[in-house]
Write a protein that holds these residues in place. Sequence first.
Motif, PDB file in Angstrom:
ATOM      1  N   ALA A  73       0.791  -1.031  -0.286  1.00  0.00           N
ATOM      2  CA  ALA A  73       0.281   0.531  -0.295  1.00  0.00           C
ATOM      3  C   ALA A  73       1.093   1.497   0.046  1.00  0.00           C
ATOM      4  CB  ALA A  73      -0.493   0.205   1.333  1.00  0.00           C
ATOM      5  N   ASN A  74       2.554   1.157   0.740  1.00  0.00           N
ATOM      6  CA  ASN A  74       2.728   2.719   0.567  1.00  0.00           C
ATOM      7  C   ASN A  74       3.207   2.198  -0.642  1.00  0.00           C
ATOM      8  OD1 ASN A  74       5.053   0.825   2.712  1.00  0.00           O
ATOM      9  ND2 ASN A  74       3.741   1.888   4.467  1.00  0.00           N
ATOM     10  N   ALA A  75       4.335   1.916  -0.936  1.00  0.00           N
ATOM     11  CA  ALA A  75       5.602   1.397  -1.513  1.00  0.00           C
ATOM     12  C   ALA A  75       5.498   2.017  -2.552  1.00  0.00           C
ATOM     13  CB  ALA A  75       5.952  -0.229  -2.148  1.00  0.00           C
ATOM     14  N   PRO A  76       4.044   2.675  -3.260  1.00  0.00           N
ATOM     15  CA  PRO A  76       4.069   3.445  -4.464  1.00  0.00           C
ATOM     16  C   PRO A  76       4.541   4.696  -4.526  1.00  0.00           C
ATOM     17  CG  PRO A  76       2.502   1.965  -4.845  1.00  0.00           C
ATOM     18  CD  PRO A  76       2.836   1.490  -2.945  1.00  0.00           C
ATOM     19  N   ASP A  77       4.123   5.552  -3.525  1.00  0.00           N
ATOM     20  CA  ASP A  77       4.131   6.838  -2.705  1.00  0.00           C
ATOM     21  C   ASP A  77       5.716   6.983  -2.249  1.00  0.00           C
ATOM     22  OD1 ASP A  77       1.816   7.838  -3.703  1.00  0.00           O
ATOM     23  OD2 ASP A  77       1.255   7.174  -1.364  1.00  0.00           O
ATOM     24  N   LEU A  78       6.351   6.180  -1.704  1.00  0.00           N
ATOM     25  CA  LEU A  78       7.854   5.758  -0.777  1.00  0.00           C
ATOM     26  C   LEU A  78       8.883   5.927  -2.178  1.00  0.00           C
ATOM     27  CD1 LEU A  78       7.453   3.367   1.983  1.00  0.00           C
ATOM     28  CD2 LEU A  78       7.728   5.912   2.722  1.00  0.00           C
ATOM     29  N   SER A  79       8.469   4.920  -2.834  1.00  0.00           N
ATOM     30  CA  SER A  79       8.940   4.642  -4.133  1.00  0.00           C
ATOM     31  C   SER A  79       9.904   5.913  -5.310  1.00  0.00           C
ATOM     32  CB  SER A  79       8.650   3.208  -5.346  1.00  0.00           C
ATOM     33  OG  SER A  79       8.584   2.344  -5.117  1.00  0.00           O
ATOM     34  N   ALA A  80       8.221   6.760  -4.979  1.00  0.00           N
ATOM     35  CA  ALA A  80       8.814   8.025  -5.574  1.00  0.00           C
ATOM     36  C   ALA A  80       9.189   9.415  -5.402  1.00  0.00           C
ATOM     37  CB  ALA A  80       6.944   8.527  -6.158  1.00  0.00           C
ATOM     38  N   PRO A  82      12.887  10.818  -4.563  1.00  0.00           N
ATOM     39  CA  PRO A  82      14.370  10.390  -5.360  1.00  0.00           C
ATOM     40  C   PRO A  82      15.241  10.338  -4.190  1.00  0.00           C
ATOM     41  CG  PRO A  82      13.358  12.911  -4.753  1.00  0.00           C
ATOM     42  CD  PRO A  82      12.390  12.406  -4.224  1.00  0.00           C
ATOM     43  N   ASP A  83      15.201   9.854  -3.311  1.00  0.00           N
ATOM     44  CA  ASP A  83      16.112   9.781  -2.573  1.00  0.00           C
ATOM     45  C   ASP A  83      15.962   8.433  -1.212  1.00  0.00           C
ATOM     46  OD1 ASP A  83      18.205  11.753  -2.895  1.00  0.00           O
ATOM     47  OD2 ASP A  83      16.862  13.186  -1.527  1.00  0.00           O
ATOM     48  N   ILE A  84      14.311   8.087  -1.439  1.00  0.00           N
ATOM     49  CA  ILE A  84      14.888   6.558  -1.448  1.00  0.00           C
ATOM     50  C   ILE A  84      14.535   5.633  -2.775  1.00  0.00           C
ATOM     51  CG2 ILE A  84      12.729   4.666   0.095  1.00  0.00           C
ATOM     52  CD1 ILE A  84      11.543   7.032   0.468  1.00  0.00           C
ATOM     53  N   ASP A  85      15.807   4.989  -2.686  1.00  0.00           N
ATOM     54  CA  ASP A  85      16.554   3.660  -3.736  1.00  0.00           C
ATOM     55  C   ASP A  85      15.950   2.312  -3.146  1.00  0.00           C
ATOM     56  OD1 ASP A  85      17.740   6.348  -4.475  1.00  0.00           O
ATOM     57  OD2 ASP A  85      19.584   5.421  -2.845  1.00  0.00           O
ATOM     58  N   GLY A  86      15.018   2.125  -2.870  1.00  0.00           N
ATOM     59  CA  GLY A  86      14.332   0.844  -2.461  1.00  0.00           C
ATOM     60  C   GLY A  86      14.476   0.614  -1.135  1.00  0.00           C
ATOM     61  N   PHE A  87      13.920  -0.897  -0.420  1.00  0.00           N
ATOM     62  CA  PHE A  87      12.631  -0.865   0.563  1.00  0.00           C
ATOM     63  C   PHE A  87      13.388  -2.287   1.741  1.00  0.00           C
ATOM     64  CE2 PHE A  87      10.037   0.354  -1.548  1.00  0.00           C
ATOM     65  CZ  PHE A  87       9.639   1.425  -1.278  1.00  0.00           C
ATOM     66  N   LEU A  88      14.569  -1.794   2.793  1.00  0.00           N
ATOM     67  CA  LEU A  88      14.770  -2.939   3.509  1.00  0.00           C
ATOM     68  C   LEU A  88      12.973  -3.306   4.007  1.00  0.00           C
ATOM     69  CD1 LEU A  88      16.791  -4.691   4.948  1.00  0.00           C
ATOM     70  CD2 LEU A  88      16.501  -3.311   6.872  1.00  0.00           C
ATOM     71  N   VAL A  89      13.110  -4.529   3.493  1.00  0.00           N
ATOM     72  CA  VAL A  89      10.722  -5.800   3.484  1.00  0.00           C
ATOM     73  C   VAL A  89      11.652  -6.355   5.075  1.00  0.00           C
ATOM     74  CG1 VAL A  89       9.147  -6.495   2.644  1.00  0.00           C
ATOM     75  CG2 VAL A  89      10.777  -5.345   1.230  1.00  0.00           C
ATOM     76  N   GLY A  90      10.468  -6.326   5.443  1.00  0.00           N
ATOM     77  CA  GLY A  90      10.774  -7.485   6.743  1.00  0.00           C
ATOM     78  C   GLY A  90       9.325  -8.474   6.764  1.00  0.00           C
ATOM     79  N   GLY A  91       8.305  -8.349   7.370  1.00  0.00           N
ATOM     80  CA  GLY A  91       7.224  -8.820   7.442  1.00  0.00           C
ATOM     81  C   GLY A  91       6.194  -9.186   5.628  1.00  0.00           C
ATOM     82  N   SER A  93       7.365  -9.460   3.030  1.00  0.00           N
ATOM     83  CA  SER A  93       7.847 -10.875   2.039  1.00  0.00           C
ATOM     84  C   SER A  93       8.108 -11.767   2.478  1.00  0.00           C
ATOM     85  CB  SER A  93       9.503 -10.190   2.535  1.00  0.00           C
ATOM     86  OG  SER A  93      10.001 -10.482   3.803  1.00  0.00           O
ATOM     87  N   LEU A  94       6.922 -11.796   3.229  1.00  0.00           N
ATOM     88  CA  LEU A  94       6.703 -13.238   3.747  1.00  0.00           C
ATOM     89  C   LEU A  94       5.559 -13.064   2.937  1.00  0.00           C
ATOM     90  CD1 LEU A  94       7.670 -13.882   6.914  1.00  0.00           C
ATOM     91  CD2 LEU A  94       8.664 -15.028   5.239  1.00  0.00           C
ATOM     92  N   LYS A  95       5.014 -12.599   2.457  1.00  0.00           N
ATOM     93  CA  LYS A  95       3.719 -12.203   2.277  1.00  0.00           C
ATOM     94  C   LYS A  95       3.100 -12.438   0.268  1.00  0.00           C
ATOM     95  CE  LYS A  95       2.014 -10.610   6.052  1.00  0.00           C
ATOM     96  NZ  LYS A  95       0.954  -8.582   7.273  1.00  0.00           N
ATOM     97  N   PRO A  96       2.267 -12.031  -0.473  1.00  0.00           N
ATOM     98  CA  PRO A  96       2.294 -11.992  -1.636  1.00  0.00           C
ATOM     99  C   PRO A  96       2.106 -10.859  -1.930  1.00  0.00           C
ATOM    100  CG  PRO A  96       0.118 -13.690  -0.976  1.00  0.00           C
ATOM    101  CD  PRO A  96       0.737 -13.504   0.099  1.00  0.00           C
ATOM    102  N   GLU A  97       1.555  -9.917  -1.228  1.00  0.00           N
ATOM    103  CA  GLU A  97       1.932  -8.299  -1.741  1.00  0.00           C
ATOM    104  C   GLU A  97       3.787  -8.259  -1.899  1.00  0.00           C
ATOM    105  OE1 GLU A  97       1.955  -5.212   1.506  1.00  0.00           O
ATOM    106  OE2 GLU A  97       0.797  -7.237   2.480  1.00  0.00           O
ATOM    107  N   PHE A  98       4.578  -9.075  -1.398  1.00  0.00           N
ATOM    108  CA  PHE A  98       6.274  -8.796  -1.785  1.00  0.00           C
ATOM    109  C   PHE A  98       6.306  -8.378  -3.128  1.00  0.00           C
ATOM    110  CE2 PHE A  98      11.272 -10.428  -1.990  1.00  0.00           C
ATOM    111  CZ  PHE A  98      11.410  -9.307  -1.773  1.00  0.00           C
TER     112      PHE A  98
END
Length: 110
Positions: A73-80, A82-91, A93-98
């Motif tokens: 849900a928040n990845a698109p807005d965070l990805s937009a 300019p200084d956020i280059d990626g994610f350190l994904v926690g929980g 990453s264990l779900k289909p939404e990854f």
Amino acid sequence: EMHVQLTPIYSLLDPSSVVIAYEPVWAIGTGVTATPEDAQATHKGIRDLIAEHASAEVAEGIRIQYGGSANAANAPDLSAQPDIDGFLVGGASLKPEFKEIVAAISKAKA
């Protein structure tokens, strides 16, 4: 405080082998995410410190990932941001939404 934490490693920052992950302390294990604007401000602050104390080239090349409860849900807005280059994904990453998180950052940074 960021400068204090980064001071011992400025000389070690090699964009080809080092990735920085930022996660707000208050977000750890809470499921609460920083606003995209707040996350961007912190990432820019980190990048600015690196430019000042290492070099502009290192600051531009280093990857800074956001790790505070990133999800589909928040990845698109965070990805937009300019200084956020990626994610350190926690929980998430264990779900289909990854897949959606990876797609969001891939699309934004293409």
